[in-house]
Motif scaffolding. Structure first.
Motif, short mmCIF file in Angstrom:
data_model
loop_
_atom_site.label_atom_id
_atom_site.label_comp_id
_atom_site.label_asym_id
_atom_site.label_seq_id
_atom_site.Cartn_x
_atom_site.Cartn_y
_atom_site.Cartn_z
N ALA A 16 6.13 -6.92 7.80
CA ALA A 16 7.43 -7.53 7.49
C ALA A 16 7.57 -7.78 5.99
CB ALA A 16 7.60 -8.83 8.27
N ILE A 17 6.53 -8.31 5.38
CA ILE A 17 6.56 -8.55 3.93
C ILE A 17 6.65 -7.24 3.18
CG2 ILE A 17 5.17 -9.40 2.00
CD1 ILE A 17 4.15 -11.59 3.93
N TRP A 18 5.92 -6.23 3.65
CA TRP A 18 6.00 -4.91 3.02
C TRP A 18 7.43 -4.37 3.08
CZ3 TRP A 18 7.16 -0.52 5.99
CH2 TRP A 18 7.18 0.67 5.28
N GLY A 19 8.05 -4.45 4.26
CA GLY A 19 9.42 -3.95 4.41
C GLY A 19 10.40 -4.68 3.53
N LEU A 20 10.29 -6.00 3.47
CA LEU A 20 11.18 -6.77 2.59
C LEU A 20 10.96 -6.41 1.13
CD1 LEU A 20 11.08 -10.30 4.24
CD2 LEU A 20 13.02 -8.72 4.13
N GLY A 21 9.70 -6.21 0.76
CA GLY A 21 9.40 -5.83 -0.62
C GLY A 21 10.03 -4.49 -1.00
N VAL A 22 9.95 -3.52 -0.10
CA VAL A 22 10.55 -2.21 -0.36
C VAL A 22 12.06 -2.35 -0.52
CG1 VAL A 22 11.04 0.05 0.67
CG2 VAL A 22 8.73 -0.87 0.74
N PHE A 49 6.25 5.70 0.95
CA PHE A 49 4.99 6.28 1.41
C PHE A 49 3.79 5.73 0.65
CE2 PHE A 49 7.86 9.59 3.08
CZ PHE A 49 7.48 9.48 4.40
N GLY A 50 3.94 5.51 -0.64
CA GLY A 50 2.83 4.97 -1.42
C GLY A 50 2.44 3.57 -1.00
N SER A 51 3.42 2.71 -0.84
CA SER A 51 3.11 1.34 -0.45
C SER A 51 2.74 1.25 1.03
CB SER A 51 4.28 0.42 -0.78
OG SER A 51 5.43 0.79 -0.04
N PHE A 52 3.33 2.09 1.87
CA PHE A 52 2.99 2.09 3.29
C PHE A 52 1.54 2.47 3.49
CE2 PHE A 52 2.78 3.98 7.54
CZ PHE A 52 3.30 2.94 8.28
N TYR A 53 1.07 3.42 2.72
CA TYR A 53 -0.33 3.84 2.81
C TYR A 53 -1.25 2.65 2.52
CZ TYR A 53 -4.65 6.32 1.80
OH TYR A 53 -5.94 6.74 1.80
N GLY A 54 -0.90 1.87 1.51
CA GLY A 54 -1.71 0.70 1.16
C GLY A 54 -1.70 -0.38 2.22
N VAL A 55 -0.61 -0.52 2.94
CA VAL A 55 -0.51 -1.53 3.99
C VAL A 55 -1.07 -1.01 5.30
CG1 VAL A 55 1.12 -2.85 5.39
CG2 VAL A 55 1.46 -2.70 2.94
N PHE A 56 -0.79 0.23 5.63
CA PHE A 56 -1.10 0.75 6.95
C PHE A 56 -2.55 1.18 7.12
CE2 PHE A 56 -1.12 4.22 10.12
CZ PHE A 56 -0.75 3.46 11.22
N MET A 57 -3.18 1.69 6.09
CA MET A 57 -4.54 2.24 6.23
C MET A 57 -5.55 1.21 6.73
SD MET A 57 -4.38 5.34 6.11
CE MET A 57 -6.11 5.70 6.24
N PRO A 58 -5.57 -0.03 6.23
CA PRO A 58 -6.52 -1.00 6.79
C PRO A 58 -6.28 -1.24 8.29
CG PRO A 58 -5.67 -1.81 4.72
CD PRO A 58 -4.87 -0.58 5.07
N VAL A 59 -5.04 -1.26 8.70
CA VAL A 59 -4.72 -1.46 10.11
C VAL A 59 -5.17 -0.24 10.92
CG1 VAL A 59 -2.85 -1.79 11.77
CG2 VAL A 59 -2.80 -2.98 9.58
#
Length: 66
Positions: A16-22, A49-59
């Motif tokens: 959610a924070i990632w989406g709001l940031g984008v 895609f760049g920021s999603f990779y940073g958020v999604f990869m740990p998950v």
């Protein structure tokens, strides 16, 4: 006893924070810096895609390890 599948509240909060940031970054580029058209589309794709990779990869690593 019952195992709930899916994302934890921490992971949902991170998304959610990632989406709001984008959204905030794109709105700032559009409103303040007057970036429009193709340039805004390119920035949006790179940012998404760049920021999603940073958020999604740990998950993804956690889910694949289970």
């Amino acid at each position: 006893m019952f195992r709930r599948t899916g994302l934890s509240w921490k992971e949902r909060t991170a998304f959610a924070i990632w989406g709001l940031g984008v959204i905030i970054v794109l709105r700032t580029l559009y409103d303040v810096f007057a970036v429009e058209g193709r340039e805004l589309a390119i920035v949006a794709v790179v940012l998404f895609f760049g920021s999603f990779y940073g958020v999604f990869m740990p998950v993804w690593r956690r889910l694949s390890a289970e």
